[in-house]
Scaffold this motif. Sequence first.
Motif, PDB file in Angstrom:
ATOM      1  N   ALA A   6       0.825  -1.205   0.000  1.00 17.87           N
ATOM      2  CA  ALA A   6       0.000   0.000   0.000  1.00 17.87           C
ATOM      3  C   ALA A   6       0.864   1.262   0.000  1.00 17.87           C
ATOM      4  CB  ALA A   6      -0.938  -0.008   1.209  1.00 17.87           C
ATOM      5  N   HIS A  33      -4.452   1.905   9.396  1.00 21.16           N
ATOM      6  CA  HIS A  33      -5.343   0.933   8.759  1.00 21.16           C
ATOM      7  C   HIS A  33      -6.762   1.186   9.236  1.00 21.16           C
ATOM      8  CE1 HIS A  33      -7.050  -3.229   8.149  1.00 21.16           C
ATOM      9  NE2 HIS A  33      -6.710  -2.820   6.942  1.00 21.16           N
ATOM     10  N   GLN A  37     -13.482   0.435   6.860  1.00 23.09           N
ATOM     11  CA  GLN A  37     -13.608   0.816   5.454  1.00 23.09           C
ATOM     12  C   GLN A  37     -12.738  -0.034   4.528  1.00 23.09           C
ATOM     13  OE1 GLN A  37     -15.737   3.271   4.254  1.00 23.09           O
ATOM     14  NE2 GLN A  37     -16.537   3.179   6.340  1.00 23.09           N
ATOM     15  N   ALA A  39      -9.376   0.033   4.134  1.00 24.10           N
ATOM     16  CA  ALA A  39      -8.442   0.907   3.411  1.00 24.10           C
ATOM     17  C   ALA A  39      -7.261   1.279   4.294  1.00 24.10           C
ATOM     18  CB  ALA A  39      -9.161   2.174   2.947  1.00 24.10           C
ATOM     19  N   TRP A  40      -6.185   1.676   3.623  1.00 25.04           N
ATOM     20  CA  TRP A  40      -4.998   2.200   4.290  1.00 25.04           C
ATOM     21  C   TRP A  40      -4.977   3.710   4.095  1.00 25.04           C
ATOM     22  CZ3 TRP A  40      -2.099  -0.883   7.236  1.00 25.04           C
ATOM     23  CH2 TRP A  40      -2.104  -2.259   6.988  1.00 25.04           C
ATOM     24  N   ASN A  41      -4.724   4.457   5.169  1.00 28.42           N
ATOM     25  CA  ASN A  41      -4.501   5.906   5.099  1.00 28.42           C
ATOM     26  C   ASN A  41      -3.003   6.117   5.278  1.00 28.42           C
ATOM     27  OD1 ASN A  41      -7.280   6.574   4.893  1.00 28.42           O
ATOM     28  ND2 ASN A  41      -7.485   6.231   7.083  1.00 28.42           N
ATOM     29  N   ARG A  82      -5.335   7.533   0.403  1.00 28.72           N
ATOM     30  CA  ARG A  82      -6.209   6.444   0.861  1.00 28.72           C
ATOM     31  C   ARG A  82      -6.195   5.349  -0.202  1.00 28.72           C
ATOM     32  NH1 ARG A  82      -9.732   5.805   4.865  1.00 28.72           N
ATOM     33  NH2 ARG A  82     -11.639   4.619   4.538  1.00 28.72           N
ATOM     34  N   VAL A  83      -5.751   4.153   0.200  1.00 25.55           N
ATOM     35  CA  VAL A  83      -5.617   3.026  -0.723  1.00 25.55           C
ATOM     36  C   VAL A  83      -6.547   1.902  -0.266  1.00 25.55           C
ATOM     37  CG1 VAL A  83      -4.025   1.322  -1.691  1.00 25.55           C
ATOM     38  CG2 VAL A  83      -3.204   3.625  -1.152  1.00 25.55           C
ATOM     39  N   ARG A  84      -7.414   1.454  -1.188  1.00 24.22           N
ATOM     40  CA  ARG A  84      -8.325   0.351  -0.865  1.00 24.22           C
ATOM     41  C   ARG A  84      -7.521  -0.930  -0.679  1.00 24.22           C
ATOM     42  NH1 ARG A  84     -13.157   0.742  -4.364  1.00 24.22           N
ATOM     43  NH2 ARG A  84     -11.741   0.101  -6.014  1.00 24.22           N
ATOM     44  N   GLU A  85      -7.767  -1.613   0.414  1.00 25.91           N
ATOM     45  CA  GLU A  85      -6.998  -2.800   0.773  1.00 25.91           C
ATOM     46  C   GLU A  85      -7.236  -3.974  -0.178  1.00 25.91           C
ATOM     47  OE1 GLU A  85      -5.980  -5.321   4.795  1.00 25.91           O
ATOM     48  OE2 GLU A  85      -7.826  -4.178   4.726  1.00 25.91           O
ATOM     49  N   SER A  86      -8.437  -4.141  -0.660  1.00 25.76           N
ATOM     50  CA  SER A  86      -8.765  -5.325  -1.456  1.00 25.76           C
ATOM     51  C   SER A  86      -8.075  -5.375  -2.813  1.00 25.76           C
ATOM     52  CB  SER A  86     -10.281  -5.439  -1.644  1.00 25.76           C
ATOM     53  OG  SER A  86     -10.764  -4.324  -2.372  1.00 25.76           O
ATOM     54  N   LEU A  91      -8.053   5.706  -3.608  1.00 28.96           N
ATOM     55  CA  LEU A  91      -9.386   6.286  -3.504  1.00 28.96           C
ATOM     56  C   LEU A  91      -9.360   7.799  -3.389  1.00 28.96           C
ATOM     57  CD1 LEU A  91     -10.820   3.684  -0.979  1.00 28.96           C
ATOM     58  CD2 LEU A  91     -11.186   3.762  -3.458  1.00 28.96           C
TER      59      LEU A  91
END
Length: 103
Positions: A6, A33, A37, A39-41, A82-86, A91
């Motif tokens: 991430a 983390h 949501q 996601a990673w901030n 902000r990065v979506r974890e899946s 984002l």
Amino acid sequence: MEVRDAVAKAKAYVEELFTDEGVVDVRLEEVEHDEAQGAWNITLGFLRRAAAEPARLDPFATGLSAALRAIAMQTRSYRVVRVRESDGVVLSVKLKDMMSDAA
């Protein structure tokens, strides 16, 4: 997605997004983390090329004047990516509010 993945995604995204501004010295500042949501901030700090080269802006500045100008121009910019974890999709990229963090 692991935190290292991430962070790498966030750094690459910022470097590409701000490429016209000559981003240099991108550094990891903070990772959070958000489980709710998914996601990673990721907070990144960086300099822009013009700010990293103050002598180019005023080649006649000397002594204390040059030192103070160089310090002022070395102010880092901070962004929260902000990065979506899946799937690693970025984002958002937001300005880090340093004033609310200091309180």
